[in-house]
Design an enzyme around this catalytic site. Sequence first.
Site, PDB file in Angstrom:
ATOM      1  N   LYS A 289      14.848 119.560  24.980  1.00 51.51           N
ATOM      2  CA  LYS A 289      13.569 119.076  25.512  1.00 51.51           C
ATOM      3  C   LYS A 289      12.457 119.710  24.678  1.00 51.51           C
ATOM      4  O   LYS A 289      11.811 120.668  25.087  1.00 51.51           O
ATOM      5  CB  LYS A 289      13.442 119.415  27.003  1.00 51.51           C
ATOM      6  CG  LYS A 289      12.602 118.405  27.757  1.00 51.51           C
ATOM      7  CD  LYS A 289      12.754 118.561  29.258  1.00 51.51           C
ATOM      8  CE  LYS A 289      11.801 117.648  30.001  1.00 51.51           C
ATOM      9  NZ  LYS A 289      12.217 116.237  29.983  1.00 51.51           N
TER      10      LYS A 289
ATOM     11  N   GLU B 191      17.895 106.082  24.722  1.00 51.31           N
ATOM     12  CA  GLU B 191      17.032 106.518  25.820  1.00 51.31           C
ATOM     13  C   GLU B 191      15.987 105.463  26.125  1.00 51.31           C
ATOM     14  O   GLU B 191      15.705 104.564  25.342  1.00 51.31           O
ATOM     15  CB  GLU B 191      16.331 107.827  25.463  1.00 51.31           C
ATOM     16  CG  GLU B 191      17.270 108.992  25.516  1.00 51.31           C
ATOM     17  CD  GLU B 191      16.725 110.141  26.348  1.00 51.31           C
ATOM     18  OE1 GLU B 191      16.329 109.931  27.506  1.00 51.31           O
ATOM     19  OE2 GLU B 191      16.712 111.251  25.821  1.00 51.31           O
TER      20      GLU B 191
ATOM     21  N   ARG C 226      19.095 124.111  31.119  1.00 50.14           N
ATOM     22  CA  ARG C 226      18.704 123.214  30.021  1.00 50.14           C
ATOM     23  C   ARG C 226      17.646 123.864  29.130  1.00 50.14           C
ATOM     24  O   ARG C 226      17.615 123.654  27.922  1.00 50.14           O
ATOM     25  CB  ARG C 226      18.185 121.886  30.607  1.00 50.14           C
ATOM     26  CG  ARG C 226      17.988 120.812  29.557  1.00 50.14           C
ATOM     27  CD  ARG C 226      17.735 119.468  30.188  1.00 50.14           C
ATOM     28  NE  ARG C 226      16.454 119.425  30.895  1.00 50.14           N
ATOM     29  CZ  ARG C 226      16.082 118.432  31.703  1.00 50.14           C
ATOM     30  NH1 ARG C 226      16.887 117.397  31.912  1.00 50.14           N
ATOM     31  NH2 ARG C 226      14.916 118.457  32.310  1.00 50.14           N
TER      32      ARG C 226
HETATM   33  C1  LIG Z   1      12.883 115.244  30.630  1.00 56.31           C
HETATM   34  C2  LIG Z   1      13.509 114.043  29.997  1.00 56.31           C
HETATM   35  C3  LIG Z   1      14.329 113.152  30.713  1.00 56.31           C
HETATM   36  C4  LIG Z   1      14.536 113.250  32.201  1.00 56.31           C
HETATM   37  O1  LIG Z   1      15.209 114.387  32.613  1.00 56.31           O
HETATM   38  P1  LIG Z   1      15.115 114.854  34.126  1.00 56.31           P
HETATM   39  O2  LIG Z   1      15.865 116.134  34.138  1.00 56.31           O
HETATM   40  O3  LIG Z   1      15.770 113.820  34.954  1.00 56.31           O
HETATM   41  O4  LIG Z   1      13.666 114.995  34.450  1.00 56.31           O
HETATM   42  C5  LIG Z   1      14.936 112.116  30.021  1.00 56.31           C
HETATM   43  N1  LIG Z   1      14.725 111.931  28.705  1.00 56.31           N
HETATM   44  C6  LIG Z   1      13.924 112.750  27.989  1.00 56.31           C
HETATM   45  C7  LIG Z   1      13.740 112.491  26.554  1.00 56.31           C
HETATM   46  C8  LIG Z   1      13.307 113.827  28.608  1.00 56.31           C
HETATM   47  O5  LIG Z   1      12.504 114.639  27.885  1.00 56.31           O
END
Ligand SMILES: *Cc1c(COP(=O)(O)O)cnc(C)c1O
Length: 335
Positions: free
Chosen positions: A180, A216, A77
């Site tokens: 991210k 989200e 990712r």
């Molecule tokens: C990091 C994140 C998540 C959760 O991802 P995980 O891999 O389960 O920790 C969900 N939504 C957003 C916007 C994120 O930045």
Amino acid sequence: MDWKNLSFGYLKTKYNIRSTFKDGEWSKPELTDSEVIPLHMAATSLHYGQEIFEGLKAFKGKDGKIRLFRWEENAKRFRHSARGLLMQEVPDELFREAVFSVVAANKEFVPPYGSGASLYIRPLLIGTGAELGVKPSAEYLFLVFVSPVGPYFKAGFKPVDMMICREFDRAAPHGTGTFKAGGNYAAGLRAVEKAHKEGFSNVIFLDAKEKKYIDECGPANFFAIKQNIYITPESPSILDSITNKSLIQLAADMGLKTERRKVPVEELAEFEEAGACGTAAVISPIHRVYDPAEDRTYVIGNGEPGPVSEKLYKHLTAIQLGDETDIHGWVTVLD
Ligand SMILES: *Cc1c(COP(=O)(O)O)cnc(C)c1O
């Protein structure tokens, strides 16, 4: 260290680790005890938002061994995010070396088994090259630091209340939502603050285009349970959660059907259980969702975590700790 009373915040440890990309090459990662970064004032990360990060955890098992959960997925990712912001990708092997070395160097900060705490690992990638024109940097810093953290919610595995947000978007379809990137968090701050001020735990973002579907759940993915189906939104602006991916697999293992599809807001009235999921909290069950546009409150369940959410939560945390057989090969033991 008072392991039982850790919060989810930054604590200084011994070392962080850094590698720089310059002249087309990554340097060998080096441990340092410095908490500051020397950074050019014209760095692209400061002006044009070339900044991405990751988040994963290390746990100490009953056997005293340290386990990392699905780090390969974080590495993948991280590369996806880098591509999205035209940044230099960190090769998986470099990611692995940096993450494992920094955890090993900070072993005494991995909370003991049974404390409910863990070692949070934060990989960071920033553009460091000096530019004034808008263009991707030719130089990057890849840094990984760690911090021991307590359970995300002090009150434990207790349902929370959420507020729907129509006023602000965190990301647009075909924007940066699937990366991210720190910028998405900055974009979402006003919504989160508004929800906090009104007494809610966090905000549910709707799809930016039609404002009809759940996108989200603050910094986490949304899921719900209805008639033995695990349902989670499909959207071009969602960050693909590794926790969600794992829960989908565990739900399927438990005999549930799983669906990734658009989730209309009104469907909240039909869910038997709902939750937010991510590395920090694993699952935060959702009890009430307030929709200010309709002045309507959806009530889900009876204020206790639902049976499926509870089973999924226990299952996933047991795998992370090494209490349950890791049939999917999600855990790497540090040697
Ligand atoms: C990091 C994140 C998540 C959760 O991802 P995980 O891999 O389960 O920790 C969900 N939504 C957003 C916007 C994120 O930045």
